[in-house]
Design a protein around this motif. Structure first.
Motif, mmCIF file in Angstrom:
data_model
loop_
_atom_site.group_PDB
_atom_site.id
_atom_site.type_symbol
_atom_site.label_atom_id
_atom_site.label_comp_id
_atom_site.label_asym_id
_atom_site.label_seq_id
_atom_site.Cartn_x
_atom_site.Cartn_y
_atom_site.Cartn_z
ATOM 1 N N TYR A 1 -2.488 6.035 4.479
ATOM 2 C CA TYR A 1 -2.302 5.528 3.121
ATOM 3 C C TYR A 1 -3.010 6.450 2.133
ATOM 4 C CZ TYR A 1 -1.080 1.250 5.594
ATOM 5 O OH TYR A 1 -0.498 0.341 6.418
ATOM 6 N N ALA A 2 -2.735 6.226 0.854
ATOM 7 C CA ALA A 2 -3.418 6.997 -0.184
ATOM 8 C C ALA A 2 -4.924 6.756 -0.104
ATOM 9 C CB ALA A 2 -2.878 6.608 -1.557
ATOM 10 N N ASN A 3 -5.330 5.561 0.386
ATOM 11 C CA ASN A 3 -6.763 5.231 0.381
ATOM 12 C C ASN A 3 -7.292 4.843 1.769
ATOM 13 O OD1 ASN A 3 -5.368 2.924 0.636
ATOM 14 N ND2 ASN A 3 -6.517 1.752 -0.900
ATOM 15 N N GLY A 4 -6.727 5.419 2.811
ATOM 16 C CA GLY A 4 -7.250 5.114 4.144
ATOM 17 C C GLY A 4 -6.192 5.297 5.204
ATOM 18 N N GLU A 5 -6.521 4.935 6.436
ATOM 19 C CA GLU A 5 -5.553 5.079 7.516
ATOM 20 C C GLU A 5 -5.826 4.038 8.587
ATOM 21 O OE1 GLU A 5 -6.620 9.207 8.194
ATOM 22 O OE2 GLU A 5 -7.522 8.643 10.112
ATOM 23 N N VAL A 6 -4.790 3.708 9.369
ATOM 24 C CA VAL A 6 -4.953 2.709 10.423
ATOM 25 C C VAL A 6 -3.972 3.002 11.557
ATOM 26 C CG1 VAL A 6 -3.324 1.093 9.303
ATOM 27 C CG2 VAL A 6 -5.014 0.219 10.914
ATOM 28 N N TRP A 7 -4.465 2.882 12.798
ATOM 29 C CA TRP A 7 -3.569 2.974 13.950
ATOM 30 C C TRP A 7 -2.777 1.686 14.037
ATOM 31 C CZ3 TRP A 7 -2.063 6.911 16.758
ATOM 32 C CH2 TRP A 7 -2.868 8.048 16.816
ATOM 33 N N LYS A 8 -1.506 1.813 14.294
ATOM 34 C CA LYS A 8 -0.664 0.637 14.428
ATOM 35 C C LYS A 8 0.040 0.688 15.767
ATOM 36 C CE LYS A 8 -0.613 -1.523 10.336
ATOM 37 N NZ LYS A 8 0.446 -1.279 9.361
ATOM 38 N N GLU A 9 0.205 -0.487 16.337
ATOM 39 C CA GLU A 9 1.115 -0.569 17.477
ATOM 40 C C GLU A 9 2.241 -1.470 17.034
ATOM 41 O OE1 GLU A 9 1.118 -1.037 22.298
ATOM 42 O OE2 GLU A 9 -0.636 -1.625 21.166
ATOM 43 N N ASN A 10 3.449 -1.048 17.298
ATOM 44 C CA ASN A 10 4.602 -1.840 16.905
ATOM 45 C C ASN A 10 4.481 -3.259 17.440
ATOM 46 O OD1 ASN A 10 7.437 -2.869 17.142
ATOM 47 N ND2 ASN A 10 7.734 -0.965 16.017
ATOM 48 N N SER A 11 4.750 -4.236 16.576
ATOM 49 C CA SER A 11 4.565 -5.632 16.986
ATOM 50 C C SER A 11 5.440 -5.990 18.174
ATOM 51 C CB SER A 11 4.871 -6.565 15.819
ATOM 52 O OG SER A 11 6.228 -6.467 15.453
ATOM 53 N N GLU A 12 6.662 -5.393 18.215
ATOM 54 C CA GLU A 12 7.553 -5.717 19.333
ATOM 55 C C GLU A 12 6.995 -5.194 20.650
ATOM 56 O OE1 GLU A 12 11.624 -4.706 17.183
ATOM 57 O OE2 GLU A 12 9.754 -3.925 16.412
ATOM 58 N N PHE A 13 6.378 -3.990 20.576
ATOM 59 C CA PHE A 13 5.772 -3.394 21.766
ATOM 60 C C PHE A 13 4.674 -4.309 22.286
ATOM 61 C CE2 PHE A 13 2.921 -0.591 24.063
ATOM 62 C CZ PHE A 13 3.772 0.274 24.719
ATOM 63 N N LEU A 14 3.882 -4.782 21.330
ATOM 64 C CA LEU A 14 2.754 -5.628 21.697
ATOM 65 C C LEU A 14 3.233 -6.957 22.281
ATOM 66 C CD1 LEU A 14 -0.255 -5.364 21.513
ATOM 67 C CD2 LEU A 14 -0.179 -6.484 19.293
ATOM 68 N N GLU A 15 4.259 -7.526 21.623
ATOM 69 C CA GLU A 15 4.786 -8.807 22.115
ATOM 70 C C GLU A 15 5.310 -8.660 23.536
ATOM 71 O OE1 GLU A 15 7.604 -9.800 19.098
ATOM 72 O OE2 GLU A 15 6.016 -10.181 17.634
ATOM 73 N N ARG A 16 6.024 -7.540 23.795
ATOM 74 C CA ARG A 16 6.565 -7.319 25.127
ATOM 75 C C ARG A 16 5.436 -7.217 26.153
ATOM 76 N NH1 ARG A 16 11.386 -4.823 26.914
ATOM 77 N NH2 ARG A 16 12.231 -5.671 25.003
ATOM 78 N N ARG A 17 4.366 -6.509 25.760
ATOM 79 C CA ARG A 17 3.254 -6.341 26.692
ATOM 80 C C ARG A 17 2.549 -7.672 26.927
ATOM 81 N NH1 ARG A 17 2.245 -1.524 28.205
ATOM 82 N NH2 ARG A 17 0.140 -2.015 28.869
ATOM 83 N N LEU A 18 2.450 -8.456 25.856
ATOM 84 C CA LEU A 18 1.803 -9.757 26.022
ATOM 85 C C LEU A 18 2.650 -10.666 26.909
ATOM 86 C CD1 LEU A 18 0.464 -10.253 22.386
ATOM 87 C CD2 LEU A 18 -0.907 -9.862 24.437
ATOM 88 N N LYS B 1 0.843 -1.198 0.000
ATOM 89 C CA LYS B 1 0.000 0.000 0.000
ATOM 90 C C LYS B 1 0.879 1.250 0.000
ATOM 91 C CE LYS B 1 -2.074 -1.732 3.529
ATOM 92 N NZ LYS B 1 -2.870 -2.015 4.724
ATOM 93 N N THR B 2 0.420 2.284 -0.705
ATOM 94 C CA THR B 2 1.177 3.531 -0.772
ATOM 95 C C THR B 2 0.973 4.329 0.510
ATOM 96 O OG1 THR B 2 0.905 3.593 -3.161
ATOM 97 C CG2 THR B 2 1.504 5.663 -2.081
ATOM 98 N N VAL B 3 2.075 4.588 1.204
ATOM 99 C CA VAL B 3 2.016 5.361 2.449
ATOM 100 C C VAL B 3 2.223 6.835 2.121
ATOM 101 C CG1 VAL B 3 3.150 5.772 4.675
ATOM 102 C CG2 VAL B 3 2.863 3.425 3.832
ATOM 103 N N VAL B 4 1.392 7.686 2.685
ATOM 104 C CA VAL B 4 1.525 9.135 2.494
ATOM 105 C C VAL B 4 2.365 9.725 3.625
ATOM 106 C CG1 VAL B 4 0.273 11.320 2.333
ATOM 107 C CG2 VAL B 4 -0.689 9.240 1.303
ATOM 108 N N GLU B 5 2.035 9.342 4.846
ATOM 109 C CA GLU B 5 2.796 9.800 6.005
ATOM 110 C C GLU B 5 2.454 8.915 7.199
ATOM 111 O OE1 GLU B 5 1.407 13.819 6.554
ATOM 112 O OE2 GLU B 5 -0.276 13.188 7.813
ATOM 113 N N LEU B 6 3.252 9.017 8.242
ATOM 114 C CA LEU B 6 2.929 8.390 9.524
ATOM 115 C C LEU B 6 2.628 9.512 10.510
ATOM 116 C CD1 LEU B 6 5.757 5.684 9.747
ATOM 117 C CD2 LEU B 6 3.449 5.438 8.830
ATOM 118 N N ARG B 7 1.753 9.223 11.460
ATOM 119 C CA ARG B 7 1.491 10.210 12.516
ATOM 120 C C ARG B 7 1.739 9.556 13.855
ATOM 121 N NH1 ARG B 7 -4.146 12.405 10.127
ATOM 122 N NH2 ARG B 7 -3.279 13.210 8.184
#
Lengths: 210, 210
Positions: free
Chosen positions: B135-152, B50-56
């Motif tokens: 993305y060019a056609n939408g957006e999604v909140w992400k949590e870094n997988s490593e962060f999540l793994e550590r929390r799990l 997917k085409t990324v426009v920016e991260l926030r």
């Protein structure tokens, strides 16, 4: 291969040419890469308690460039990399200034970071660049201990495989080592009785030390 | 400890403040150090096709700074380091721009390089900074997988040690994970139904995800 060449910048810089870090970081910078790892090697002010004024580097440039290119190709075969930039200064490098700089970009950070470590380790171990340490009260030619160890390994290999005469990767390298207790990045001294000889080299990497 | 604080610079930058790499490299630069390792994390132009426009980026800043300080202290206890600088941008970070930068100086290169890798890995795994991919056609909140793994991992530990009710490092973290085939640095998606909740945090690092 053409793409690899376009994405690899190797520069051995003439005397009194400071390394412009931004230039090399910009070279590896790319929208498809999420990671840039860099390493700067700088002249530090002391070595084993002695005050260092500057380091002076000399190289057999064509071979140094060939070796660095080869290291970059090997790095690309081990990690998924985008661009690589390597710069090494020659001549005097005063305290605090950068003598060697590496910048590597990749999609993922582990590739960039691991390759950066590999490239500087291999440069120290296998690129024919010599260093003179200028102290407040004297000076000494140094060969990086890793470089020497690698050459001695090649030497042992050559001796094992041949008649047992000589040693070195091309059969005629003689090195006198002053052993030291502490192993460091420059922990072994090489005594060069004929300075000119240190710059004589052939395509097999032969250097004549007495 | 006073010396450690003077030699550690941690900055979480407000929106629309590009990271000035030179500033942080200059901060860690010191005549007694022979090595500087850096890492830049930049916004790349695609993610999973997917085409990324920016991260926030958004963060709970006081805790983010505390966590980064703790990571830097742990790095100092494992390697012989001189100075450490860490900068992280908040708000939108367009493609090609740096969102996180780490610079570490040391007498010897192995210390600087290994610590640099450790610090970025730990930041990704344990600092409460959230990322929205535009993305060019939408957006999604992400949590870094490593962060999540550590929390799990913390969660499993807490569950093992307690009554088995709940989970998470403070016993009340609920995370909904959309599993994906390919593991990457951002390979796990976290669905946040109440965005505000993502920014509520206490000293134990508690975050309420539904």
């Amino acid at each position: 291969m053409a793409d690899e060449e376009e994405k690899t910048l190797i520069e051995i810089l003439e005397e009194n040419t400071p390394i412009d870090l931004t230039k090399y970081i910009n070279f590896v910078h790319a929208p498809q890469s999420g990671a840039i790892a860099t390493f700067s090697g700088t002249t530090r002010d002391t070595f084993e308690g002695k005050t260092v004024v500057e380091l002076r580097y000399e190289a057999y440039v064509p071979m140094a460039i060939r070796r660095v290119k080869s290291i970059c190709s090997l790095a690309r075969s081990s990690w998924d990399l985008d661009s690589i930039a390597v710069a090494h200064r020659l001549g005097p490098v005063p305290v605090g200034q950068t003598s060697v700089f590496i910048a590597i970009s990749a999609v993922h950070r582990a590739d960039a970071l691991d390759a950066c470590k590999y490239v500087i380790d291999e440069i120290k171990a296998s690129v024919p660049i010599w260093k003179k340490e200028i102290y407040a009260n004297g000076e000494v030619w140094k060969e990086n201990s890793e470089f020497l160890e690698r050459r001695l390994e090649f030497g042992r290999g050559a001796q094992d495989k041949s008649t047992g005469v000589g040693g070195g990767c091309c059969g005629h390298v003689k090195v006198k080592v002053e052993a030291q207790d502490k192993k460091g990045c420059c922990g072994i001294k090489v005594r060069v009785e004929n300075e000119e000889a240190a710059h004589v080299s052939n395509d097999n990497g032969g250097m004549d030390y007495e």
